[in-house]
Design a protein around this motif. Sequence first.
Motif, PDB file in Angstrom:
ATOM      1  N   ALA A 207      51.132  79.950  49.048  1.00 21.32           N
ATOM      2  CA  ALA A 207      52.183  79.636  50.012  1.00 21.32           C
ATOM      3  C   ALA A 207      53.250  80.726  50.046  1.00 21.32           C
ATOM      4  CB  ALA A 207      52.815  78.287  49.672  1.00 21.32           C
ATOM      5  N   ILE A 208      53.765  81.084  48.882  1.00 21.28           N
ATOM      6  CA  ILE A 208      54.835  82.091  48.831  1.00 21.28           C
ATOM      7  C   ILE A 208      54.305  83.465  49.186  1.00 21.28           C
ATOM      8  CG2 ILE A 208      56.610  83.128  47.377  1.00 21.28           C
ATOM      9  CD1 ILE A 208      56.940  80.114  48.169  1.00 21.28           C
ATOM     10  N   SER A 209      53.078  83.763  48.775  1.00 21.73           N
ATOM     11  CA  SER A 209      52.468  85.041  49.135  1.00 21.73           C
ATOM     12  C   SER A 209      52.323  85.165  50.650  1.00 21.73           C
ATOM     13  CB  SER A 209      51.103  85.176  48.460  1.00 21.73           C
ATOM     14  OG  SER A 209      50.503  86.406  48.789  1.00 21.73           O
ATOM     15  N   ALA A 210      51.973  84.077  51.322  1.00 23.04           N
ATOM     16  CA  ALA A 210      51.840  84.107  52.781  1.00 23.04           C
ATOM     17  C   ALA A 210      53.188  84.393  53.440  1.00 23.04           C
ATOM     18  CB  ALA A 210      51.280  82.777  53.279  1.00 23.04           C
ATOM     19  N   TRP A 223      62.589  85.472  61.951  1.00 22.22           N
ATOM     20  CA  TRP A 223      62.209  84.483  60.940  1.00 22.22           C
ATOM     21  C   TRP A 223      63.379  83.562  60.627  1.00 22.22           C
ATOM     22  CZ3 TRP A 223      57.284  84.344  60.581  1.00 22.22           C
ATOM     23  CH2 TRP A 223      56.511  85.504  60.598  1.00 22.22           C
ATOM     24  N   SER A 224      63.060  82.326  60.388  1.00 23.03           N
ATOM     25  CA  SER A 224      64.017  81.355  59.864  1.00 23.03           C
ATOM     26  C   SER A 224      63.361  80.678  58.667  1.00 23.03           C
ATOM     27  CB  SER A 224      64.390  80.313  60.926  1.00 23.03           C
ATOM     28  OG  SER A 224      63.256  79.517  61.246  1.00 23.03           O
ATOM     29  N   ILE A 225      64.124  79.898  57.932  1.00 26.08           N
ATOM     30  CA  ILE A 225      63.547  79.183  56.798  1.00 26.08           C
ATOM     31  C   ILE A 225      62.439  78.253  57.281  1.00 26.08           C
ATOM     32  CG2 ILE A 225      64.036  77.741  54.781  1.00 26.08           C
ATOM     33  CD1 ILE A 225      65.455  80.470  54.860  1.00 26.08           C
ATOM     34  N   GLU A 226      62.651  77.636  58.461  1.00 24.59           N
ATOM     35  CA  GLU A 226      61.653  76.717  59.003  1.00 24.59           C
ATOM     36  C   GLU A 226      60.353  77.452  59.353  1.00 24.59           C
ATOM     37  OE1 GLU A 226      65.560  74.843  59.315  1.00 24.59           O
ATOM     38  OE2 GLU A 226      64.794  76.809  59.911  1.00 24.59           O
ATOM     39  N   THR A 227      60.466  78.590  60.069  1.00 21.80           N
ATOM     40  CA  THR A 227      59.240  79.286  60.483  1.00 21.80           C
ATOM     41  C   THR A 227      58.503  79.868  59.287  1.00 21.80           C
ATOM     42  OG1 THR A 227      60.501  81.336  60.897  1.00 21.80           O
ATOM     43  CG2 THR A 227      60.154  79.833  62.762  1.00 21.80           C
ATOM     44  N   LEU A 228      59.223  80.357  58.295  1.00 23.19           N
ATOM     45  CA  LEU A 228      58.564  80.860  57.089  1.00 23.19           C
ATOM     46  C   LEU A 228      57.928  79.711  56.314  1.00 23.19           C
ATOM     47  CD1 LEU A 228      61.170  83.511  55.874  1.00 23.19           C
ATOM     48  CD2 LEU A 228      58.855  83.976  56.703  1.00 23.19           C
ATOM     49  N   GLY A 229      58.621  78.565  56.285  1.00 23.82           N
ATOM     50  CA  GLY A 229      58.055  77.388  55.629  1.00 23.82           C
ATOM     51  C   GLY A 229      56.757  76.943  56.293  1.00 23.82           C
ATOM     52  N   ARG A 230      56.726  76.977  57.627  1.00 26.57           N
ATOM     53  CA  ARG A 230      55.490  76.616  58.324  1.00 26.57           C
ATOM     54  C   ARG A 230      54.386  77.616  58.002  1.00 26.57           C
ATOM     55  NH1 ARG A 230      59.076  75.194  62.579  1.00 26.57           N
ATOM     56  NH2 ARG A 230      58.759  77.197  63.634  1.00 26.57           N
ATOM     57  N   ARG A 236      60.661  72.695  54.830  1.00 31.77           N
ATOM     58  CA  ARG A 236      61.760  73.650  54.660  1.00 31.77           C
ATOM     59  C   ARG A 236      62.334  73.590  53.252  1.00 31.77           C
ATOM     60  NH1 ARG A 236      67.189  74.586  54.837  1.00 31.77           N
ATOM     61  NH2 ARG A 236      67.949  76.184  56.283  1.00 31.77           N
ATOM     62  N   ALA A 237      62.606  72.387  52.773  1.00 31.88           N
ATOM     63  CA  ALA A 237      63.230  72.231  51.465  1.00 31.88           C
ATOM     64  C   ALA A 237      62.283  72.655  50.343  1.00 31.88           C
ATOM     65  CB  ALA A 237      63.683  70.784  51.265  1.00 31.88           C
ATOM     66  N   ALA A 238      61.022  72.223  50.420  1.00 32.76           N
ATOM     67  CA  ALA A 238      60.063  72.572  49.372  1.00 32.76           C
ATOM     68  C   ALA A 238      59.815  74.077  49.339  1.00 32.76           C
ATOM     69  CB  ALA A 238      58.755  71.815  49.597  1.00 32.76           C
ATOM     70  N   PHE A 239      59.708  74.687  50.523  1.00 36.40           N
ATOM     71  CA  PHE A 239      59.499  76.135  50.588  1.00 36.40           C
ATOM     72  C   PHE A 239      60.680  76.882  49.990  1.00 36.40           C
ATOM     73  CE2 PHE A 239      60.581  79.963  53.079  1.00 36.40           C
ATOM     74  CZ  PHE A 239      59.603  80.811  52.570  1.00 36.40           C
TER      75      PHE A 239
END
Length: 329
Positions: A207-210, A223-230, A236-239
């Motif tokens: 996940a983090i590597s992606a 990029w936003s936290i949401e788009t990177l999380g997706r 969002r919170a878990a990412f």
Amino acid sequence: MDVLSDVIATMRAGRPRCAYVRWHGPWGQRFPASIGSAGFQVILQGTCRLVPPSGAPVALGVGDVVFLPHGHGYGLADSPTTPLAEPACDPLDDSDPRACATVGRPGHGAVTVTLCGGYQLDPGRAHPLLDDLPNLIHLPARAGAHTDLQAAVDLLGRELAVPRLGADTLVPALLDMLLLYILRAWFEERPERGPATGWAAALADPAISAALDAIHRAPGQSWSIETLGRRAGLSRAAFSRRFTALVGRSPGTYLTWWRLTVAARTLRESDAPLGEVARRVGYTSEYAFANAFKREFDTAPGRYRRQTAHIPPEQIIPGSRPTPWDEPT
């Protein structure tokens, strides 16, 4: 670019250097510490001992690769009991690396052949991925292991042993390959050494590597936290929690830092207008970019370019007129 390629391209300074060295026993040499460099040794023939600043000597044999990413000093000798002489050859300092080709104290003992050399790194552009590496990486030769690394070693050894036309272009390219293969081998072997931590764990986490790969391949995307999380397949919170725990910075902080790091490299290596540099790294406003850059580097981007650019000042095209503040997400 992918994460590892990006990190190397950002930190590298100048041309890598190396030498093909024949040591005639008994022999021993001290390699002094060098801030802002990373050194390596590859054993092509014979055996020797690497003497670290602390701890027991490390036995090295044919095909072994040793990498010292933080520039710490060490010794190399045919035996742990052989005294270490002061440097007779330093590929990072010598203007002609071939001058090292006959280094060795007079003797009639066994011959050891090594490839020694290193890379100049800019400590002002240190990436946490390299900071996380141990002081000494030893990749012992094993049948069937690190075949790409061994192929690069063989090619490099042949080019240095018998210089031919095109060597001045081939050798630096092979040295870049060697560095990437060393780091790739270490990260691929990391799980065998126990639970990974830090950047080793971040790169091993799908996940983090992606998310990191997305940032590095397209730093200018919105990029936003949401788009990177997706992209990571997480909420969002878990990412955000996982990214911060593994990378050591929040996603937003790392994204901004990396964008400005890429901008600094672009300013040094191109004559692109400041407005274009800003857009490349995700800023729609040159004014916002200039303020963010000054906060990170304590100088304006134009002045930074004049102080560090690798292009003649007369070829630099002035940037566009500043526009109102508009920070990227």
